[in-house]
Motif scaffolding. Structure first.
Motif, short mmCIF file in Angstrom:
data_model
loop_
_atom_site.label_atom_id
_atom_site.label_comp_id
_atom_site.label_asym_id
_atom_site.label_seq_id
_atom_site.Cartn_x
_atom_site.Cartn_y
_atom_site.Cartn_z
N ALA A 328 0.70 -1.31 -0.11
CA ALA A 328 -0.28 -0.21 -0.15
C ALA A 328 0.51 1.15 -0.11
N GLU A 329 1.87 1.07 0.19
CA GLU A 329 2.85 2.76 1.01
C GLU A 329 3.82 2.45 -0.49
N ARG A 330 3.38 1.72 -1.38
CA ARG A 330 4.26 1.84 -2.53
C ARG A 330 3.55 2.56 -3.80
N LEU A 331 2.77 1.89 -3.32
CA LEU A 331 1.35 2.62 -4.54
C LEU A 331 1.24 4.22 -4.51
N LYS A 332 1.82 4.32 -2.62
CA LYS A 332 0.86 5.69 -3.30
C LYS A 332 2.09 6.97 -3.66
N PRO A 333 0.94 7.24 -4.87
CA PRO A 333 1.54 8.36 -5.47
C PRO A 333 2.24 9.77 -4.57
N LYS A 334 4.01 10.22 -5.09
CA LYS A 334 4.65 11.20 -4.30
C LYS A 334 4.95 12.18 -5.11
N GLY A 335 5.48 13.48 -5.02
CA GLY A 335 6.76 13.81 -5.58
C GLY A 335 5.97 14.73 -7.02
N TYR A 336 4.64 14.86 -7.14
CA TYR A 336 4.14 15.56 -7.63
C TYR A 336 2.80 15.34 -7.81
N PRO A 337 2.15 16.98 -8.05
CA PRO A 337 0.62 17.64 -8.03
C PRO A 337 -0.28 16.14 -8.61
N ILE A 338 -0.72 15.91 -7.41
CA ILE A 338 -2.21 15.07 -8.61
C ILE A 338 -2.89 16.02 -9.08
N PHE A 339 -3.45 15.30 -10.65
CA PHE A 339 -4.10 15.75 -11.81
C PHE A 339 -2.80 16.86 -12.37
N ALA A 340 -1.11 16.52 -11.62
CA ALA A 340 -0.49 17.11 -13.22
C ALA A 340 -0.09 15.53 -13.80
N ARG A 341 -0.23 14.67 -13.64
CA ARG A 341 -0.51 13.34 -14.61
C ARG A 341 -1.81 13.21 -14.84
N TYR A 350 -7.07 -1.79 -6.89
CA TYR A 350 -5.98 -1.77 -5.27
C TYR A 350 -5.99 -3.16 -4.80
N GLU A 351 -7.41 -3.28 -4.99
CA GLU A 351 -7.76 -4.79 -4.87
C GLU A 351 -7.44 -5.96 -5.58
N THR A 352 -6.79 -5.79 -6.83
CA THR A 352 -5.88 -6.73 -7.39
C THR A 352 -4.70 -7.47 -6.71
N TYR A 353 -4.20 -6.22 -5.93
CA TYR A 353 -2.80 -6.67 -4.76
C TYR A 353 -3.30 -7.11 -4.07
N ASN A 354 -4.28 -7.44 -3.59
CA ASN A 354 -4.69 -8.41 -2.35
C ASN A 354 -4.75 -9.69 -3.04
N LEU A 355 -4.77 -10.43 -4.25
CA LEU A 355 -4.50 -11.61 -5.17
C LEU A 355 -3.16 -12.09 -4.29
N PRO A 356 -2.74 -13.31 -4.54
CA PRO A 356 -1.78 -14.02 -3.89
C PRO A 356 -1.61 -14.10 -5.53
N ASN A 357 -1.77 -14.31 -6.65
CA ASN A 357 -0.21 -14.47 -7.57
C ASN A 357 -0.51 -13.48 -7.86
N VAL A 358 -0.80 -11.57 -7.99
CA VAL A 358 -0.19 -10.14 -8.06
C VAL A 358 0.75 -9.41 -7.31
N HIS A 359 1.83 -9.18 -7.34
CA HIS A 359 3.30 -8.86 -6.85
C HIS A 359 3.87 -8.03 -7.90
N LEU A 360 3.69 -6.67 -6.58
CA LEU A 360 4.44 -5.57 -6.90
C LEU A 360 5.85 -5.22 -7.33
N VAL A 361 6.67 -4.85 -8.18
CA VAL A 361 7.75 -4.52 -8.22
C VAL A 361 8.06 -3.14 -8.05
N ASP A 362 9.01 -2.57 -7.33
CA ASP A 362 8.83 -0.95 -7.29
C ASP A 362 10.07 -0.71 -7.61
N CYS A 363 10.68 -0.12 -8.97
CA CYS A 363 11.75 -0.05 -10.17
C CYS A 363 11.96 1.26 -9.19
#
Length: 568
Positions: A328-341, A350-363
């Motif tokens: 959840a923390e890694r999914l939080k957008p930071k460092g730029y204004p909302i709606f600027a992208r 976000y619900e998809t990341y609760n599935l056991p087969n889905v993995h977030l790779v923080d680049c």
């Protein structure tokens, strides 16, 4: 204007040997190109249109990836010029999916008999202005040459896919798919180890669709996006009937809005209401879904403090959905204004990341080093994959235009003119390129408003300019250098106020290596843009040069130093 009288401005000299002559050449088969074909045909002009894809549809012909869906309400994202089409077509969902959008496009093309005017599976290689004969000479990858006094670049802001700037893509032995060039046949993810690179709007739609299907899904995220619930719903028959009865008013409201649509827009400043009221309004917008939050307050793209409070509100929703605190923390957008992208909408991202087969790779913490034969290698190691999906976006706004070698007066090329960034007058025409027009050009509202409203507006403006020329026996039109610079000053002055400049995105060109960066879109809103364009025409086109290309300006250029709409 009819076919007979159009000859006065369409046949200055006979076509060269081997060339085919028409009145108007149109490049692009998306919403802008389709409407241009209809509009100019109804004016009695002979025309030829070219489209790189196998059919009409533009970005929706290519974007067949899982979960592809429009992020504007369907009733907004549709043509307004034909009451017949409005009454005969019925949308099934509030936010239409790609298959329904393609059915709508097919319906329009059949209804208006547009396809006979298109040459599909054809790329235009070069468009060159022949000053002596006052025609554009267009060559295609089929080896054909076409000529016409007028050329319309309806290439759109999102046409040229951007390859990832990652070493080794060509070495991958599994199945490699770019989201912007998705196969037409079904793709199975069952039992597959799938990687997705990119978490913009496209990546978000793919992840939430592929996650439940794949054996394992690895999402490679560099910059998290702000995404809000779409809250898509089927459209009930009574509501559809109500919309059809009230289309004229709906369309008029859209044309006179900042976004070219009927999404509510408030004049309320963020800090003009109490903290409790602000929280209540934000909660209500979250529950409504769509882009309601963007319209809740009037100063979110001007007031950085207000913007950050809204951004934090959206961030606070992520841990309420994603169970793993670290994810959840890694999914939080930071460092730029909302709606600027580009703001994203989702149904279950976000619900998809609760599935056991889905993995977030923080680049950001574990950068991608290379793509290998077997998969993706990050600093921490290699993940083997059967399939790799590239959701790496587009060379936006200028990419499609620059993909054609456009050569204007005195051998000037658009690539030279735009070497420091796109520039034009009104996003419609460029000094030095007579009779060359753009729809949804990079110096207009472009990606910041409803592209269909912009396309209709631009084509109508072009048609009016042609009619003006025909009535006066004029052969060419282009903006003066002073008019172009004045418009770019307006664009730049407005951009300085906007928080959009504080994010690295395709909106400002930073997603493409060595591309000039900067906000070249008009951020004053669609309604204000329409007023600028109307003023240019109503003023007798005083800021444009007419006649033979060697003639001096018809009068002194004049664009107001202070505009009543924007104050610049």
């Amino acid at each position: 204007m009819n076919a007979e009288t159009s000859r006065a401005i369409s046949d200055p000299l006979p076509a060269k040997a081997g060339a085919q002559r028409v009145d108007v050449l149109i490049i692009g088969g998306g919403f802008g190109g389709m409407y241009a074909v209809y509009r100019f045909r109804e004016m009695g002009l002979r025309l030829q249109a070219f489209e790189a894809g196998g059919d009409v549809g533009g970005v929706w012909y290519w974007n067949r990836y899982p979960g592809a869906r429009v992020d504007l309400p369907s009733i907004d994202y549709s043509y307004a010029f034909s009451p017949e089409i409005e009454q005969e077509w019925t949308w099934s969902e509030q936010f239409a999916a790609q298959p329904e959008l393609l059915r709508y496009i097919d319906f329009v093309a059949n209804k208006l008999s547009l396809r006979p005017h298109f040459q599909f599976n054809t790329r235009v290689d070069q468009a060159t202005w022949d000053a002596a004969r006052e025609v554009w000479v267009v060559t295609t990858d089929r080896g054909e040459t076409w000529e016409a006094p007028f050329c319309i670049m309806a290439t759109g802001p999102l046409s040229i896919p951007k390859a990832p700037d990652i070493p080794g893509v060509e070495r991958f032995k599994g199945r490699l798919i770019h989201a912007a060039r998705w196969p037409h046949e079904p793709v199975s993810f069952a039992g597959q180890r799938v990687g997705v690179i990119g978490t913009g709007s496209t990546g978000i739609q793919i992840v939430q669709d592929v996650g439940p299907q794949a054996g394992e899904l690895y999402v490679y995220q560099r910059t998290p996006s702000f995404t809000m619930p779409m809250r898509n719903v089927p459209l009930e028959a009574d509501y559809v009937a109500e919309v059809k009865r009230n289309y004229p008013g709906i369309r008029e409201a859209a044309r006179n809005s900042a976004v070219g649509g009927v999404r509510p827009q408030s004049t309320r400043a963020f800090f003009s209401v109490t903290p409790a009221q602000r929280r209540s309004l934000l909660e209500d917008a979250w529950k409504q879904g769509g882009l309601a939050m963007l319209g809740t307050f009037s100063d979110l793209m001007l007031n950085e403090t207000a913007n950050e409070e809204v951004a934090e509100f959206v961030r606070s929703k992520i841990p309420e959905i994603v169970k793993n605190p670290d994810t959840a923390e890694r999914l939080k957008p930071k460092g730029y204004p909302i709606f600027a992208r580009r703001p994203c909408l989702d149904s279950s991202y976000y619900e998809t990341y609760n599935l056991p087969n889905v993995h977030l790779v923080d680049c950001l913490s574990d950068p991608i080093v290379e793509i290998s034969e077997k998969g993706v290698r990050t600093e921490s190691g290699e993940i083997e994959l059967d399939m790799l999906i590239l959701a790496t976006g587009y060379d936006g706004l200028t990419g499609a235009m620059l993909a054609v070698d456009v050569v204007g007066r005195d051998g000037r090329r658009v690539t030279q003119k735009w070497k420091d960034g796109a520039r034009s007058c009104l996003g419609l025409m460029m000094e030095g390129f007579p009779n060359l027009f753009m729809t949804t050009g990079p110096n207009g509202p472009a990606a910041l408003a409803n592209i269909i409203r912009i396309s209709e507006h631009d084509v109508d403006w072009i048609a009016a300019a042609m009619t003006h020329m025909k009535a006066r026996g004029l052969s060419t039109i282009e903006p003066t250098a002073e008019a172009e610079e004045s418009w770019m000053d307006t664009v730049r002055n407005l951009a300085k106020r906007s928080l959009i400049t504080k994010a690295k995105t395709w909106w400002v060109g930073t997603n493409v290596k060595d591309k000039p960066s900067g906000l070249t879109m008009f951020v004053g809103g669609f309604q204000a843009y329409r007023q600028y364009a109307a003023a240019a025409a109503d003023d007798g086109y005083r800021n444009f040069r007419f006649g033979p290309t060697s003639a001096p300006p018809t009068c002194e250029p004049r664009i107001a130093a202070a505009d009543p709409v924007t104050g610049v």
